[in-house]
Structures are given as C-alpha cells and as structure tokens.
Design a protein around this motif. Structure first.
Motif, PDB file in Angstrom:
ATOM      1  N   ALA A  83       0.829  -1.206   0.000  1.00  0.00           N
ATOM      2  CA  ALA A  83       0.000   0.000   0.000  1.00  0.00           C
ATOM      3  C   ALA A  83       0.862   1.253   0.000  1.00  0.00           C
ATOM      4  CB  ALA A  83      -0.937  -0.003   1.206  1.00  0.00           C
ATOM      5  N   ASP A  84       1.918   1.266   0.805  1.00  0.00           N
ATOM      6  CA  ASP A  84       2.816   2.434   0.847  1.00  0.00           C
ATOM      7  C   ASP A  84       3.452   2.679  -0.519  1.00  0.00           C
ATOM      8  OD1 ASP A  84       2.241   2.811   3.506  1.00  0.00           O
ATOM      9  OD2 ASP A  84       4.071   1.862   4.245  1.00  0.00           O
ATOM     10  N   PHE A  85       3.833   1.592  -1.191  1.00  0.00           N
ATOM     11  CA  PHE A  85       4.435   1.725  -2.521  1.00  0.00           C
ATOM     12  C   PHE A  85       3.423   2.320  -3.508  1.00  0.00           C
ATOM     13  CE2 PHE A  85       5.124   0.031  -6.786  1.00  0.00           C
ATOM     14  CZ  PHE A  85       6.424   0.443  -7.032  1.00  0.00           C
ATOM     15  N   LEU A  86       2.178   1.831  -3.466  1.00  0.00           N
ATOM     16  CA  LEU A  86       1.151   2.338  -4.374  1.00  0.00           C
ATOM     17  C   LEU A  86       0.862   3.814  -4.116  1.00  0.00           C
ATOM     18  CD1 LEU A  86      -1.373  -0.648  -4.446  1.00  0.00           C
ATOM     19  CD2 LEU A  86       0.351  -0.053  -6.159  1.00  0.00           C
ATOM     20  N   LYS A  87       0.851   4.204  -2.856  1.00  0.00           N
ATOM     21  CA  LYS A  87       0.618   5.622  -2.530  1.00  0.00           C
ATOM     22  C   LYS A  87       1.722   6.499  -3.103  1.00  0.00           C
ATOM     23  CE  LYS A  87      -1.780   4.411   1.742  1.00  0.00           C
ATOM     24  NZ  LYS A  87      -1.713   4.386   3.230  1.00  0.00           N
ATOM     25  N   LYS A  88       2.960   6.035  -2.983  1.00  0.00           N
ATOM     26  CA  LYS A  88       4.087   6.797  -3.514  1.00  0.00           C
ATOM     27  C   LYS A  88       3.980   6.935  -5.032  1.00  0.00           C
ATOM     28  CE  LYS A  88       8.022   4.858  -4.185  1.00  0.00           C
ATOM     29  NZ  LYS A  88       9.339   4.171  -4.037  1.00  0.00           N
ATOM     30  N   GLU A  89       3.637   5.829  -5.701  1.00  0.00           N
ATOM     31  CA  GLU A  89       3.493   5.857  -7.153  1.00  0.00           C
ATOM     32  C   GLU A  89       2.330   6.732  -7.575  1.00  0.00           C
ATOM     33  OE1 GLU A  89       5.561   4.117  -9.568  1.00  0.00           O
ATOM     34  OE2 GLU A  89       6.755   4.332  -7.739  1.00  0.00           O
ATOM     35  N   ALA A  90       1.236   6.662  -6.817  1.00  0.00           N
ATOM     36  CA  ALA A  90       0.064   7.478  -7.144  1.00  0.00           C
ATOM     37  C   ALA A  90       0.385   8.960  -7.037  1.00  0.00           C
ATOM     38  CB  ALA A  90      -1.096   7.114  -6.212  1.00  0.00           C
ATOM     39  N   PHE A 100      -7.440  12.753  -4.284  1.00  0.00           N
ATOM     40  CA  PHE A 100      -7.579  11.565  -5.125  1.00  0.00           C
ATOM     41  C   PHE A 100      -7.505  10.301  -4.271  1.00  0.00           C
ATOM     42  CE2 PHE A 100      -5.584  14.824  -7.761  1.00  0.00           C
ATOM     43  CZ  PHE A 100      -6.359  14.795  -8.911  1.00  0.00           C
ATOM     44  N   SER A 101      -8.157   9.259  -4.744  1.00  0.00           N
ATOM     45  CA  SER A 101      -7.975   7.938  -4.144  1.00  0.00           C
ATOM     46  C   SER A 101      -6.694   7.345  -4.708  1.00  0.00           C
ATOM     47  CB  SER A 101      -9.148   7.024  -4.476  1.00  0.00           C
ATOM     48  OG  SER A 101      -8.842   5.673  -4.128  1.00  0.00           O
ATOM     49  N   TRP A 102      -5.771   6.964  -3.826  1.00  0.00           N
ATOM     50  CA  TRP A 102      -4.497   6.424  -4.306  1.00  0.00           C
ATOM     51  C   TRP A 102      -4.667   5.090  -5.020  1.00  0.00           C
ATOM     52  CZ3 TRP A 102      -3.586   1.713  -2.115  1.00  0.00           C
ATOM     53  CH2 TRP A 102      -4.135   1.459  -0.848  1.00  0.00           C
ATOM     54  N   ARG A 103      -5.810   4.433  -4.837  1.00  0.00           N
ATOM     55  CA  ARG A 103      -6.043   3.142  -5.497  1.00  0.00           C
ATOM     56  C   ARG A 103      -6.108   3.280  -7.009  1.00  0.00           C
ATOM     57  NH1 ARG A 103      -8.508  -1.156  -2.148  1.00  0.00           N
ATOM     58  NH2 ARG A 103      -8.380  -0.504   0.030  1.00  0.00           N
ATOM     59  N   ILE A 104      -6.309   4.500  -7.505  1.00  0.00           N
ATOM     60  CA  ILE A 104      -6.414   4.696  -8.947  1.00  0.00           C
ATOM     61  C   ILE A 104      -5.130   4.298  -9.657  1.00  0.00           C
ATOM     62  CG2 ILE A 104      -5.587   7.084  -9.018  1.00  0.00           C
ATOM     63  CD1 ILE A 104      -8.578   5.598 -10.980  1.00  0.00           C
ATOM     64  N   VAL A 105      -4.000   4.252  -8.951  1.00  0.00           N
ATOM     65  CA  VAL A 105      -2.732   3.912  -9.595  1.00  0.00           C
ATOM     66  C   VAL A 105      -2.714   2.453 -10.053  1.00  0.00           C
ATOM     67  CG1 VAL A 105      -1.375   3.105  -7.604  1.00  0.00           C
ATOM     68  CG2 VAL A 105      -0.250   4.392  -9.446  1.00  0.00           C
ATOM     69  N   MET A 106      -3.667   1.648  -9.589  1.00  0.00           N
ATOM     70  CA  MET A 106      -3.761   0.263 -10.070  1.00  0.00           C
ATOM     71  C   MET A 106      -4.445   0.192 -11.431  1.00  0.00           C
ATOM     72  SD  MET A 106      -4.623  -1.928  -6.596  1.00  0.00           S
ATOM     73  CE  MET A 106      -5.906  -0.841  -5.949  1.00  0.00           C
ATOM     74  N   ALA A 107      -5.120   1.256 -11.841  1.00  0.00           N
ATOM     75  CA  ALA A 107      -5.846   1.290 -13.109  1.00  0.00           C
ATOM     76  C   ALA A 107      -4.892   1.564 -14.273  1.00  0.00           C
ATOM     77  CB  ALA A 107      -6.924   2.363 -13.050  1.00  0.00           C
ATOM     78  N   PRO A 108      -5.336   1.335 -15.504  1.00  0.00           N
ATOM     79  CA  PRO A 108      -4.502   1.645 -16.677  1.00  0.00           C
ATOM     80  C   PRO A 108      -4.174   3.131 -16.750  1.00  0.00           C
ATOM     81  CG  PRO A 108      -6.302   0.178 -17.284  1.00  0.00           C
ATOM     82  CD  PRO A 108      -6.582   0.635 -15.886  1.00  0.00           C
ATOM     83  N   PRO A 109      -3.084   3.492 -17.407  1.00  0.00           N
ATOM     84  CA  PRO A 109      -2.655   4.902 -17.488  1.00  0.00           C
ATOM     85  C   PRO A 109      -3.735   5.857 -17.972  1.00  0.00           C
ATOM     86  CG  PRO A 109      -0.900   3.473 -18.244  1.00  0.00           C
ATOM     87  CD  PRO A 109      -2.089   2.581 -18.018  1.00  0.00           C
ATOM     88  N   LYS A 110      -4.532   5.455 -18.975  1.00  0.00           N
ATOM     89  CA  LYS A 110      -5.548   6.380 -19.490  1.00  0.00           C
ATOM     90  C   LYS A 110      -6.621   6.681 -18.442  1.00  0.00           C
ATOM     91  CE  LYS A 110      -8.594   2.931 -21.699  1.00  0.00           C
ATOM     92  NZ  LYS A 110      -9.166   2.487 -23.003  1.00  0.00           N
ATOM     93  N   VAL A 111      -6.850   5.757 -17.528  1.00  0.00           N
ATOM     94  CA  VAL A 111      -7.840   5.981 -16.470  1.00  0.00           C
ATOM     95  C   VAL A 111      -7.279   6.939 -15.417  1.00  0.00           C
ATOM     96  CG1 VAL A 111      -9.303   4.881 -14.742  1.00  0.00           C
ATOM     97  CG2 VAL A 111      -8.813   3.694 -16.883  1.00  0.00           C
ATOM     98  N   ILE A 112      -6.002   6.777 -15.096  1.00  0.00           N
ATOM     99  CA  ILE A 112      -5.349   7.704 -14.165  1.00  0.00           C
ATOM    100  C   ILE A 112      -5.348   9.106 -14.762  1.00  0.00           C
ATOM    101  CG2 ILE A 112      -3.258   8.180 -12.854  1.00  0.00           C
ATOM    102  CD1 ILE A 112      -2.477   5.225 -13.225  1.00  0.00           C
ATOM    103  N   ALA A 113      -5.029   9.185 -16.051  1.00  0.00           N
ATOM    104  CA  ALA A 113      -5.007  10.477 -16.734  1.00  0.00           C
ATOM    105  C   ALA A 113      -6.384  11.123 -16.720  1.00  0.00           C
ATOM    106  CB  ALA A 113      -4.505  10.301 -18.165  1.00  0.00           C
ATOM    107  N   TYR A 114      -7.411  10.322 -16.952  1.00  0.00           N
ATOM    108  CA  TYR A 114      -8.783  10.862 -16.938  1.00  0.00           C
ATOM    109  C   TYR A 114      -9.128  11.436 -15.574  1.00  0.00           C
ATOM    110  CZ  TYR A 114     -13.669  10.684 -15.698  1.00  0.00           C
ATOM    111  OH  TYR A 114     -14.898  10.992 -15.161  1.00  0.00           O
ATOM    112  N   LEU A 115      -8.801  10.715 -14.508  1.00  0.00           N
ATOM    113  CA  LEU A 115      -9.143  11.202 -13.174  1.00  0.00           C
ATOM    114  C   LEU A 115      -8.445  12.530 -12.882  1.00  0.00           C
ATOM    115  CD1 LEU A 115     -10.641  10.724 -10.537  1.00  0.00           C
ATOM    116  CD2 LEU A 115      -8.633   9.481  -9.707  1.00  0.00           C
TER     117      LEU A 115
END
Length: 251
Positions: free
Chosen positions: A139-146, A188-203
């Motif tokens: 989770a910490d890694f995903l938050k950092k990436e997000a 933002f919800s940090w969980r969005i970083v699990m989604a494809p790049p275009k979804v992150i970009a949209y958010l």
C-alpha cells in the motif's frame, strides 16, 4: 412496512433498517432504505463488495422486499464472485500497477525497498520487510506511485488551462475517486494507480477541469475531453472495474 423503519423527525431523510444476508456462504450487512421518490426496488453492491444497499419505495410490504431478494440471489452470487480471490496480497499473488499485473515476491530482506521490476518478460513487485508487513508495504508503494503520477499529470493539465491547484492529497475513499474544492484543493484515491494509465489520466483531468468548471455541465465535459481524449473509455472502465480496486484489502 418494517416495524423498526421509521422516518426521522423533520422528514427529508429516508429511514432505514440494517439486516444481514447470506450469499454463497458469506454473511454481508444489508442496508434497507425507504425513499418516497423511489418507484422501484434498487439493489446495489457497495464498493469493495463488502456490503449491500437496497432502496425501496416508501410503504412497500416486507414480503415484497423478501421476494425481491430471493429472486436476485443468483445475480448476487454471480456479481460477488468477482470480489473473491481476484488479487491475493501474498507471496506469489498478483497486484496491478498502472494496469499491469505484477507478481508479488518477498525478497526476504528486512530493510529492503519495495520496487517494481522486470524479470525477463514478467513484471514483478519486489517487497522487502517482514511477512506481516507485506500488505502495508505494498500500500505504501502504491501511494508513492500514485502521488508521483498524479502530481505529474495535474501539473501538465493545470498548465494547459492556466489554472493552479492549491494542494494535492491522497485518500482511501470509497464514495468517489477524486474531488476538487472551491479553493482549489484536489484529492484523489491512491487506489487509482492500479488502473490503466488512461484511467489515471482521466481522473487527473476530471479534477483539474473542476478548477475552471465547478459543475458537470456540457462545458465541463468538453474541457475534460480536451484534456484527456480517452475520457469516455476511461469512465466506462471505472464503471466496470472500479469496485474491484476497492475490494483489495490492504489492512
């Protein structure tokens, strides 16, 4: 109706009762909420698949509610099956990062870093630390990436519309993926970083667009699509798959 389902004083807020319902051997909390404006029963699986919400027309007999739940038992089994075992956060399990499935591998190093690497043609998330801290470290890694990804995208989109975000924060919200305050604070919800790049970009584009259009009118959606041409595809992806991201337990 239900004996314990009474409208609160002053009206306006639909009354509700809490139940439990068993689906495929799993007991889930069920909120039954009456609404005077409802014309039919509506059953909803809450984000993460951990609870259910049923909206019913005011005054509907309990037997009709029970019959409705019985008729939809098979539908619930099918839908809730999507939430079981999709992502096992353990050694050898899988986690999505920017839409790519990564195999989780514990390094055995107590103070080792968590990093995403390629091993041959396989994407792997290498996780150090004690086994009992595995989920937290992921989770910490995903938050950092997000944070890295969203700060980068927000800066790009703000530059395109000549607006400035006052702050950017990450949360683990279930009701929405992002928000923008009147003062320009983006969340933002940090969980969005699990989604494809275009979804992150949209958010990112969605919330930045609110810096200029604090509504969801035609001008807002036009701006959102100019910032992110994949807006429609990304919205459909979130609608189909968003609850799966909420279902992953990092606790």
């Amino acid at each position: 109706m239900f004996p314990s389902l009474k409208r609160r004083r002053g009206g306006g807020t639909p009354a509700q009762v809490m139940r439990e319902i068993e689906v495929a051997g799993k007991v889930l909390p069920l909120t039954i909420r009456q609404n005077a404006r409802a014309s039919r029963l509506t059953l909803r699986i809450e984000p993460g698949g951990r609870s259910l919400k049923l909206t019913v027309p005011e005054g509907l007999p309990e037997r009709e509610v029970s019959a409705f739940l019985t008729r939809h038992h098979g539908w619930l089994m099918t839908k809730l099956a999507r939430f079981s075992g999709e992502s096992e956060l353990e050694h050898g399990g899988m986690i999505f990062i920017r839409g790519v499935a990564h195999r989780i591998e514990r390094t055995g190093r107590i103070r080792g870093l968590t990093e995403a690497v390629m091993v041959g043609e396989e994407a792997v998330l290498m996780v150090g630390g004690a086994e009992e801290h595995l989920r937290r470290r992921i989770a910490d890694f995903l938050k950092k990436e997000a944070r890295f990804e969203l700060e980068r995208l927000v800066a790009i989109y703000c530059g395109r519309i000549d607006r400035r975000a006052r702050s950017l924060s990450l949360k683990d919200t279930r009701s929405r993926w992002g928000s923008c305050s009147a003062e320009g604070d983006l969340s933002f919800s940090w969980r969005i970083v699990m989604a494809p790049p275009k979804v992150i970009a949209y958010l990112a584009a969605h919330e930045v667009a609110h810096l200029k259009e604090m509504n969801h009118g035609p001008n807002f959606w036009s701006l959102c699509e100019r910032l992110c041409p994949d807006t429609n595809d990304a919205r459909r992806w979130l609608k189909r798959n968003g609850t799966m991201l909420h279902a992953i337990d990092f606790g």
